[in-house]
Design an enzyme around this catalytic site. Structure first.
Site, PDB file in Angstrom:
ATOM      1  CG  HIS A 108      68.217  37.755 -21.646  1.00  0.00           C
ATOM      2  ND1 HIS A 108      67.862  37.184 -23.096  1.00  0.00           N
ATOM      3  CD2 HIS A 108      67.371  38.448 -21.924  1.00  0.00           C
ATOM      4  CE1 HIS A 108      67.024  37.585 -24.410  1.00  0.00           C
ATOM      5  NE2 HIS A 108      66.576  37.935 -23.608  1.00  0.00           N
ATOM      6  CG  ASP A 132      62.110  42.712 -17.664  1.00  0.00           C
ATOM      7  OD1 ASP A 132      61.888  41.712 -18.195  1.00  0.00           O
ATOM      8  OD2 ASP A 132      61.219  43.792 -18.255  1.00  0.00           O
TER       9      ASP A 132
HETATM   10  C1  SDX Z   1      62.476  39.121 -20.738  1.00  0.00           C
HETATM   11  O1  SDX Z   1      63.832  36.004 -25.356  1.00  0.00           O
HETATM   12  C2  SDX Z   1      63.678  37.354 -25.029  1.00  0.00           C
HETATM   13  O2  SDX Z   1      64.664  38.207 -25.565  1.00  0.00           O
HETATM   14  C3  SDX Z   1      63.175  37.802 -23.403  1.00  0.00           C
HETATM   15  C4  SDX Z   1      63.685  39.544 -23.197  1.00  0.00           C
HETATM   16  C5  SDX Z   1      62.497  40.793 -24.669  1.00  0.00           C
HETATM   17  O3  SDX Z   1      63.362  41.398 -24.217  1.00  0.00           O
HETATM   18  O4  SDX Z   1      61.496  39.300 -24.893  1.00  0.00           O
HETATM   19  O5  SDX Z   1      64.601  39.779 -23.579  1.00  0.00           O
HETATM   20  C6  SDX Z   1      62.721  40.011 -22.306  1.00  0.00           C
HETATM   21  O6  SDX Z   1      62.330  38.551 -21.091  1.00  0.00           O
HETATM   22  C7  SDX Z   1      63.621  38.894 -19.679  1.00  0.00           C
HETATM   23  C8  SDX Z   1      63.884  38.444 -19.491  1.00  0.00           C
HETATM   24  C9  SDX Z   1      62.446  38.618 -18.251  1.00  0.00           C
HETATM   25  N1  SDX Z   1      62.458  37.638 -17.197  1.00  0.00           N
HETATM   26  C10 SDX Z   1      62.826  37.634 -16.158  1.00  0.00           C
HETATM   27  O7  SDX Z   1      63.914  38.175 -15.778  1.00  0.00           O
HETATM   28  C11 SDX Z   1      62.509  36.100 -14.685  1.00  0.00           C
HETATM   29  C12 SDX Z   1      64.051  35.333 -14.217  1.00  0.00           C
HETATM   30  N2  SDX Z   1      64.443  35.015 -15.423  1.00  0.00           N
HETATM   31  C13 SDX Z   1      63.986  33.779 -15.761  1.00  0.00           C
HETATM   32  O8  SDX Z   1      63.416  33.111 -15.056  1.00  0.00           O
HETATM   33  C14 SDX Z   1      65.183  33.472 -16.792  1.00  0.00           C
HETATM   34  O9  SDX Z   1      66.472  33.234 -16.482  1.00  0.00           O
HETATM   35  C15 SDX Z   1      65.003  33.210 -18.379  1.00  0.00           C
HETATM   36  C16 SDX Z   1      63.322  32.501 -18.423  1.00  0.00           C
HETATM   37  C17 SDX Z   1      64.951  34.780 -18.507  1.00  0.00           C
HETATM   38  C18 SDX Z   1      65.345  32.418 -19.103  1.00  0.00           C
HETATM   39  O10 SDX Z   1      65.484  30.935 -19.337  1.00  0.00           O
HETATM   40  P1  SDX Z   1      66.141  29.639 -19.728  1.00  0.00           P
HETATM   41  O11 SDX Z   1      66.603  30.158 -20.646  1.00  0.00           O
HETATM   42  O12 SDX Z   1      65.319  28.857 -19.950  1.00  0.00           O
HETATM   43  O13 SDX Z   1      67.130  29.700 -18.322  1.00  0.00           O
HETATM   44  P2  SDX Z   1      66.539  28.794 -17.301  1.00  0.00           P
HETATM   45  O14 SDX Z   1      65.792  28.951 -16.781  1.00  0.00           O
HETATM   46  O15 SDX Z   1      67.068  26.995 -17.943  1.00  0.00           O
HETATM   47  O16 SDX Z   1      68.251  28.538 -16.530  1.00  0.00           O
HETATM   48  C19 SDX Z   1      68.942  28.005 -16.244  1.00  0.00           C
HETATM   49  C20 SDX Z   1      69.912  28.085 -15.204  1.00  0.00           C
HETATM   50  C21 SDX Z   1      68.766  26.994 -14.154  1.00  0.00           C
HETATM   51  O17 SDX Z   1      69.731  26.664 -13.291  1.00  0.00           O
HETATM   52  P3  SDX Z   1      70.305  24.601 -13.446  1.00  0.00           P
HETATM   53  O18 SDX Z   1      68.240  24.305 -13.657  1.00  0.00           O
HETATM   54  O19 SDX Z   1      70.506  24.908 -14.995  1.00  0.00           O
HETATM   55  O20 SDX Z   1      70.504  24.446 -11.847  1.00  0.00           O
HETATM   56  O21 SDX Z   1      70.064  29.382 -14.642  1.00  0.00           O
HETATM   57  C22 SDX Z   1      68.912  29.222 -13.055  1.00  0.00           C
HETATM   58  C23 SDX Z   1      67.932  28.453 -13.406  1.00  0.00           C
HETATM   59  O22 SDX Z   1      67.262  27.565 -12.107  1.00  0.00           O
HETATM   60  N3  SDX Z   1      68.317  30.879 -13.356  1.00  0.00           N
HETATM   61  C24 SDX Z   1      67.432  31.229 -12.591  1.00  0.00           C
HETATM   62  C25 SDX Z   1      67.154  32.629 -12.978  1.00  0.00           C
HETATM   63  N4  SDX Z   1      67.174  32.546 -13.984  1.00  0.00           N
HETATM   64  C26 SDX Z   1      67.550  30.742 -14.271  1.00  0.00           C
HETATM   65  N5  SDX Z   1      68.558  31.193 -11.108  1.00  0.00           N
HETATM   66  C27 SDX Z   1      68.364  32.158  -9.842  1.00  0.00           C
HETATM   67  N6  SDX Z   1      67.379  33.394 -10.405  1.00  0.00           N
HETATM   68  C28 SDX Z   1      67.008  33.346 -12.320  1.00  0.00           C
HETATM   69  N7  SDX Z   1      66.727  34.799 -12.511  1.00  0.00           N
END
Ligand code: SDX
Length: 429
Positions: free
Chosen positions: A306, A363
């Site tokens: 998140h 989620d």
């Molecule tokens: C919602 O914003 C809100 O409030 C959203 C929400 C709401 O109520 O409106 O809470 C609802 O959208 C919840 C999130 C649902 N999405 C997912 O579950 C999809 C999986 N999660 C991600 O893709 C990610 O964690 C996000 C999109 C939720 C957050 O993305 P960020 O903050 O941009 O973080 P990032 O993508 O830059 O990740 C940071 C690091 C990365 O690694 P590095 O590039 O630094 O090496 O963490 C890794 C990412 O690769 N990473 C994950 C991961 N999530 C982040 N690696 C594996 N699995 C994951 N789920």
């Protein structure tokens, strides 16, 4: 001037005021940065950029705290209803008995759709994704109320709010019933919000249908938990569209589309599909976690991570407890819940997830409950949209009422070609 931030640039010192929120968050106001220095800021994804000041929802990502108009989500999930929470978010305080009765009355008596809207559903191809249908039909509502779309008219905004909250369950249920070839239902004015939606979704004209109160209560709690979340992707989309003084139907339609993405509200569908794939391929949870950690592999552990919560998502804790209650009450074993619990257990002990502060988000478990309540998987993001609707409305309304109202128009840093001449076709290679 109170606390300030000083910026030194090309030998000059510039000062910017610090803005402090009621719960201690701080920002420095850079609205005069470009006029003073000629500089703009650059922050792809807005990791460090605030878009507005708001009085609606507060998140503390470190403490895992979520407040709607100051009230903790845990108390609202336990003691409130979705309709009451919607009122709280939109109007700022919990309603009196009379206010709640009036609000509920408006929602009940605006829940039917214009009969001609049924024709829209005939125009979609076989089994369209309900998020595409729902957003399209919500946007089309603007054509039925064209003389009541003035975003500066309080009365017109109020009736639009009632129409949207009242009609979204009907629009959503229509998209499901059409996809299974069953007649499009009518709302039942004798039922509460969640029960009415359950009945429209699962009843048929052929026999009586009794809503399971436990299922309706579970859905109502899920709608409460999803109701707002400050400036997330879909809410920011609603605000940006609304900032052109575009009507609320169109702004919410944009929010539904933004929510559909698998990184946002579409994740609840992606989580169940991920759990189902693990289950169907022999339950190899460890392999799934390894794939999520592999930087060469685009696969992510859906439902994990998140932008704000770096400790735990309070909503996930409430939903996880509710999932256990529902599954236990139904007396059924849910293999996907077992897999989800094993995934959480492994991932939250794994250094990759711990170091990147990735925990189950809203989620991760919600789909387990939706599945137990017999909702089809592709309806899960629509259920998220139904929950988030009051938040979108509250945020859009706050924007329209903002004394500093401005159209949103971010800047950019251009990295393209410098000025060059047109080359006639015959002279191109
Ligand atoms: C919602 O914003 C809100 O409030 C959203 C929400 C709401 O109520 O409106 O809470 C609802 O959208 C919840 C999130 C649902 N999405 C997912 O579950 C999809 C999986 N999660 C991600 O893709 C990610 O964690 C996000 C999109 C939720 C957050 O993305 P960020 O903050 O941009 O973080 P990032 O993508 O830059 O990740 C940071 C690091 C990365 O690694 P590095 O590039 O630094 O090496 O963490 C890794 C990412 O690769 N990473 C994950 C991961 N999530 C982040 N690696 C594996 N699995 C994951 N789920």
């Amino acid at each position: 001037m109170g606390e300030t931030v000083k910026l030194e640039y090309q030998g000059k010192i510039y000062e910017f005021p610090v803005v402090e929120g009621t719960c201690g968050e701080k920002a420095f106001d850079i609205s005069t940065l470009r006029s003073q220095t000629g500089l703009i800021t650059l922050d792809p994804g807005f990791l460090s950029t605030g878009a507005c000041e708001s009085q609606i929802t507060f998140l503390d990502g470190d403490k895992g705290e979520l407040l709607y108009r100051g009230i903790p989500i845990e108390q609202l999930a336990e003691k409130s209803t979705f309709v009451e929470t919607a009122y709280l978010l939109i109007y700022g305080n919990l309603p009196s008995k009379k206010e709640l009765e009036d609000f509920q009355h408006h929602l009940t008596y605006h829940s039917m759709l214009h009969e001609s809207i049924k024709n829209f559903y005939d125009g979609f191809p076989e089994n369209p994704h309900p998020m595409a249908v729902t957003s399209a039909v919500v946007g089309s509502l603007a054509t039925f109320y064209e003389n009541q779309l003035n975003v500066r008219d309080e009365r017109e905004i109020e009736i639009t709010i009632h129409r949207l909250i009242a009609k979204l369950p009907t629009i959503a249920a229509y998209s499901y019933k059409k996809s299974i070839g069953q007649p499009l239902p009518y709302p039942d004015n004798s039922l509460d919000y969640a029960s009415n939606f359950m009945k429209m979704m699962f009843s048929t004209p052929c026999e009586p249908y009794e809503v399971d109160p436990l299922a309706a209560k579970a859905l109502d709690v899920l709608l409460i938990i999803h109701a707002d979340h400050e400036q997330n992707c879909s809410t920011s989309s609603v605000r940006l569209v609304g900032s052109s003084m575009c009507n609320l139907f169109a702004s919410v339609s944009a929010g539904i589309y933004a929510l559909w993405g698998p990184l946002h509200g579409g994740a609840n569908q992606a989580v169940i599909e991920m759990l189902q794939e693990i289950n169907d391929t022999g339950g190899k949870v460890k392999e799934c976690v390894a794939r999520a950690k592999d930087s060469e592999n685009p696969f992510r552990l859906m439902g994990f991570g998140h932008r704000v919560y770096k400790n735990f998502d309070p909503r996930s804790r409430i939903i996880k407890k509710l999932a256990h209650q529902i599954i236990d009450k139904m007396g059924t074993k849910e293999p996907l819940l077992e897999i989800a619990l094993e995934l959480e257990e492994i991932a939250t002990k794994d250094s990759y997830f711990v170091e990147k502060k990735l925990y189950p988000n809203v989620d991760f478990y919600s789909g387990i409950i939706y599945k137990a309540l017999n909702f089809p998987v592709n309806m899960f993001p629509v259920l998220f949209a139904m929950g988030r609707l009051p938040g979108w409305i509250a945020q859009w309304k706050e924007l329209q009422e903002d004394k500093n109202f401005k159209i949103g128009r971010p800047r950019q840093i251009y990295q393209g070609e410098k000025t060059r001449d047109y080359i006639p076709l015959e002279k191109r290679s």
